[in-house]
Design a protein around this motif. Sequence first.
Motif, PDB file in Angstrom:
ATOM      1  N   ILE A  10       0.842  -1.210   0.000  1.00  0.00           N
ATOM      2  CA  ILE A  10       0.000   0.000   0.000  1.00  0.00           C
ATOM      3  C   ILE A  10       0.868   1.248   0.000  1.00  0.00           C
ATOM      4  O   ILE A  10       0.667   2.183  -0.778  1.00  0.00           O
ATOM      5  CB  ILE A  10      -0.930   0.011   1.231  1.00  0.00           C
ATOM      6  N   LYS A  13       2.717   2.041  -3.329  1.00  0.00           N
ATOM      7  CA  LYS A  13       1.818   2.565  -4.370  1.00  0.00           C
ATOM      8  C   LYS A  13       1.540   4.048  -4.153  1.00  0.00           C
ATOM      9  O   LYS A  13       1.555   4.850  -5.096  1.00  0.00           O
ATOM     10  CB  LYS A  13       0.499   1.787  -4.370  1.00  0.00           C
ATOM     11  N   VAL A  14       1.277   4.412  -2.919  1.00  0.00           N
ATOM     12  CA  VAL A  14       0.990   5.803  -2.595  1.00  0.00           C
ATOM     13  C   VAL A  14       2.224   6.675  -2.814  1.00  0.00           C
ATOM     14  O   VAL A  14       2.144   7.780  -3.359  1.00  0.00           O
ATOM     15  CB  VAL A  14       0.485   5.908  -1.133  1.00  0.00           C
ATOM     16  N   VAL A  17       2.877   7.523  -6.516  1.00  0.00           N
ATOM     17  CA  VAL A  17       1.961   8.425  -7.211  1.00  0.00           C
ATOM     18  C   VAL A  17       1.932   9.836  -6.625  1.00  0.00           C
ATOM     19  O   VAL A  17       1.504  10.787  -7.287  1.00  0.00           O
ATOM     20  CB  VAL A  17       0.532   7.817  -7.219  1.00  0.00           C
ATOM     21  N   LYS A 165     -12.760   6.269  -5.493  1.00  0.00           N
ATOM     22  CA  LYS A 165     -11.915   5.738  -6.561  1.00  0.00           C
ATOM     23  C   LYS A 165     -12.636   5.778  -7.912  1.00  0.00           C
ATOM     24  O   LYS A 165     -12.028   6.077  -8.952  1.00  0.00           O
ATOM     25  CB  LYS A 165     -11.480   4.313  -6.219  1.00  0.00           C
ATOM     26  N   GLU A 175      -6.078   7.064  -9.101  1.00  0.00           N
ATOM     27  CA  GLU A 175      -6.843   6.450  -8.012  1.00  0.00           C
ATOM     28  C   GLU A 175      -5.952   5.805  -6.956  1.00  0.00           C
ATOM     29  O   GLU A 175      -6.378   5.625  -5.809  1.00  0.00           O
ATOM     30  CB  GLU A 175      -7.841   5.417  -8.554  1.00  0.00           C
ATOM     31  N   ASP A 176      -4.699   5.494  -7.291  1.00  0.00           N
ATOM     32  CA  ASP A 176      -3.791   4.939  -6.281  1.00  0.00           C
ATOM     33  C   ASP A 176      -3.445   5.959  -5.207  1.00  0.00           C
ATOM     34  O   ASP A 176      -2.881   5.604  -4.168  1.00  0.00           O
ATOM     35  CB  ASP A 176      -2.503   4.439  -6.938  1.00  0.00           C
ATOM     36  N   ALA A 179      -5.832   5.409  -1.017  1.00  0.00           N
ATOM     37  CA  ALA A 179      -5.616   4.024  -0.589  1.00  0.00           C
ATOM     38  C   ALA A 179      -6.464   3.706   0.633  1.00  0.00           C
ATOM     39  O   ALA A 179      -6.755   4.580   1.446  1.00  0.00           O
ATOM     40  CB  ALA A 179      -4.140   3.792  -0.273  1.00  0.00           C
TER      41      ALA A 179
END
Length: 447
Positions: A10, A13-14, A17, A165, A175-176, A179
């Motif tokens: 998680i 990914k955040v 981006v 999302k 959309e990432d 989270a």
Amino acid sequence: MNPKDYAIEIAKKVDKVKRKLFSIDTDTKNKLLKRAAELILERKEELQKENQKDLEKAEKKGYSKALLDRLALNEKRINGMVQVLNDVIALPDPVGEVISMWTRPNGLKVGQMRVPLGSILIVYEARPNVTIEAASLCIKSSNAVILKGGSETINSNRVLVDILKQAAREVGYPEDAIAFVDSTDRQVVNELLQLDQYIDVVIPRGGEGLIRAVAENSKIPVIKHYKGVCNLYIDDEADFDKALNIAYNAKVERPSVCNAIENLIVHKDIAEKFLPEIAYYYGKAGVEMRCDERALQILKDDPKAKNTEIKPATEEDFYEEFLDLIIAVKVVDSHDEAIDFIHKYGSSHSESIITENYTKGMKFINNVDSAAVYINASTRFTDGNEFGLGAEMGISTDKIHARGPMGLKELTIPKFIIFGNGQIRNNVGIPKEEEEININKEACERK
């Protein structure tokens, strides 16, 4: 997947981006929020169905009526979430705002510009509408967000995050950057709190136990307030009617929130008149008064206090956040004693003085070191919406860049921006060809 790997996935990914968000324009962010508001209404039936699952599970676990009420997404609260989104849309976008600029003697233009914090982990309890409040502020301030709600609202939060999302996909927002910790394993939170290489800030919202647990286990900076021991001081030059109304409102209107008063401080020269009167109204509202020795002497035989539960206060009572219809009462000899009392027993949240003396009011403002300090008003106004900030992320009592209700601006920080035209420090530049290059050891060692 084990909790550690799940948390890392998680957070990565955040982190990947979040750098893209600064360049997303205000119009796109507002379109996302507007679409999310529409989707909440379009998917209302689904949302309430999933919320009912959370409520039924909570009832089986024996949750209190008060907590069940906080979990419920009724018509009013659903409309409230839509309103929050519309309120945030209406707020000016702080990202990229140049908040100051000055020119140095050498011609350099030095300024400060607001930028996002980066990625924010929100850990919260009970209320599913916090999902929308927190996410909307992060989106508008160009921050990526990791939402970790309580296990008691897991079904409701799944739908709300899915709505966010979906709106992000439809408007071209990454959309990432939104989270959701779709797990009830508490170990996931502990693992996330160690990932300071990916997550920039943690904001816990909930009871003191949750906030302390997060602060004590986190490697990531935490913006917090442990509790709200708010104080109201009735000065000897107070307007009597104002004092009564404010003392009543600040305790009775909603006693279970952090900006309700827990200590009532009264100057000795007004105490004999004021305390029986407020005791009468507190008695009608079911407020228990825990009084110091002087307040007890005033109230013990007064007929106006006969229907009020009055007890002697302990030292611990003045530190206590009751979050209930209970108030501790202290009689003081002076303005300075009142301020000293607040510094000793308060939690630096919200304090108020009732006085018609301008000098005393300003002394209170200048000498009481809390996030919000009032003259002649209820502490119940310490709230992002009431201060005109739109939704709020929480109320910080830390002494950092964010103190008090946290709105959009508090989710940004300034960075220095400098505009030059070839300036160099100490005029040390590339030497001319005919000059010998000498290395000055002293100059090299100088900063």
